[in-house]
Design a protein around this motif. Sequence first.
Motif, PDB file in Angstrom:
ATOM      1  N   ILE A 120       0.837  -1.200   0.000  1.00 22.08           N
ATOM      2  CA  ILE A 120       0.000   0.000   0.000  1.00 22.08           C
ATOM      3  C   ILE A 120       0.872   1.250   0.000  1.00 22.08           C
ATOM      4  N   THR A 121       0.241   2.367  -0.315  1.00 21.89           N
ATOM      5  CA  THR A 121       0.775   3.689  -0.011  1.00 21.89           C
ATOM      6  C   THR A 121      -0.299   4.423   0.776  1.00 21.89           C
ATOM      7  N   TRP A 122       0.094   5.375   1.583  1.00 18.43           N
ATOM      8  CA  TRP A 122      -0.880   6.122   2.367  1.00 18.43           C
ATOM      9  C   TRP A 122      -0.366   7.526   2.654  1.00 18.43           C
ATOM     10  N   HIS A 123      -1.313   8.438   2.916  1.00 22.01           N
ATOM     11  CA  HIS A 123      -0.935   9.806   3.269  1.00 22.01           C
ATOM     12  C   HIS A 123      -1.999  10.417   4.169  1.00 22.01           C
ATOM     13  N   LEU A 124      -1.625  11.484   4.829  1.00 23.74           N
ATOM     14  CA  LEU A 124      -2.499  12.169   5.786  1.00 23.74           C
ATOM     15  C   LEU A 124      -3.597  12.939   5.064  1.00 23.74           C
ATOM     16  N   LEU A 125      -4.789  12.939   5.654  1.00 24.54           N
ATOM     17  CA  LEU A 125      -5.917  13.725   5.167  1.00 24.54           C
ATOM     18  C   LEU A 125      -6.349  14.739   6.224  1.00 24.54           C
ATOM     19  N   SER A 126      -6.942  15.837   5.761  1.00 26.49           N
ATOM     20  CA  SER A 126      -7.625  16.780   6.640  1.00 26.49           C
ATOM     21  C   SER A 126      -9.062  16.843   6.131  1.00 26.49           C
ATOM     22  N   PRO A 127      -9.979  16.071   6.753  1.00 28.14           N
ATOM     23  CA  PRO A 127     -11.328  15.928   6.206  1.00 28.14           C
ATOM     24  C   PRO A 127     -12.043  17.261   5.991  1.00 28.14           C
TER      25      PRO A 127
END
Length: 285
Positions: free
Chosen positions: A182-189
């Motif tokens: 996987i790859t992943w990154h931070l979100l700011s909803p």
Amino acid sequence: MTVLAALVMTFHPTPTGSSGEAAGDTPTNTTTSSAAAPTSWSPPDPSATASKKTPKASTSPQPKRSSPAARPTAAPVAGAALAGRIRPGTAYSGTATFYDAADGNGACSFGPTSDVMTAAMNSTDYETAKACGAHLRVRNSRGATITVRVTNECPTCVKGQLDLSAQAFAKLATPSQGQIPITWHLLSPATAEPMSIRYKTGSSRYWCEIQALGHRNPVSRLEVRTGGGWQALPRTAYNYFTSENGSGCGGAIRLTDIYGERLEFSGIGIRPEVRQPAGAQFAAH
């Protein structure tokens, strides 16, 4: 109206299982040894693919106040680099496994939840609970994506790895695969309800632990107002901030997110185990 909250337990991880079982869980359907990663695939380097952007201070307007007792004010921290290992604008590579998240509670001490699109973070990136509450966009090798919230720690996971709830993993792969790249990154909803504050069980004016709940962005710092000004409290691995001698307990509280936005809350009494709405939320990014 007064506002507050408290957490009730210290988390003791009990890592078991080949999937990288999350701390404190006793899963009934965790990853088994038959769910190894495909032999034709070599796990990607779990280190972050660097984006050298420094988080910038939020310039969002003062949030609306829904409670006269809680008077939040926004005050960006100029040039603050407050993010830990999980930084805005940075992509991370690793693997995803899964575990039985049960009621969704975990090392972050948020408590049970009906939303089990959650993840347990490896201990390196968990970083003494700095990752708690972070919203992450996770992508598999075929381009399918999900959004999860970090609620737990996975002591047996390696850097970059996420131990997803079984429900979240199933949206990216079949359970029989067990482990996937996987790859992943931070979100700011874009949308979020106002935050809450909670004092831990046993808190008083002589000792207290304080927790922020429902924050849109990861919390970098929690401070209390004392006679000498604002005092930053140390964070525990179970996601409470501790005032060992009671300094500031029951007084004004100031939260700072990883983007540098600060919110102040006053009129918050010491009411252990009560989740008290704070009437404000960090800005979206």
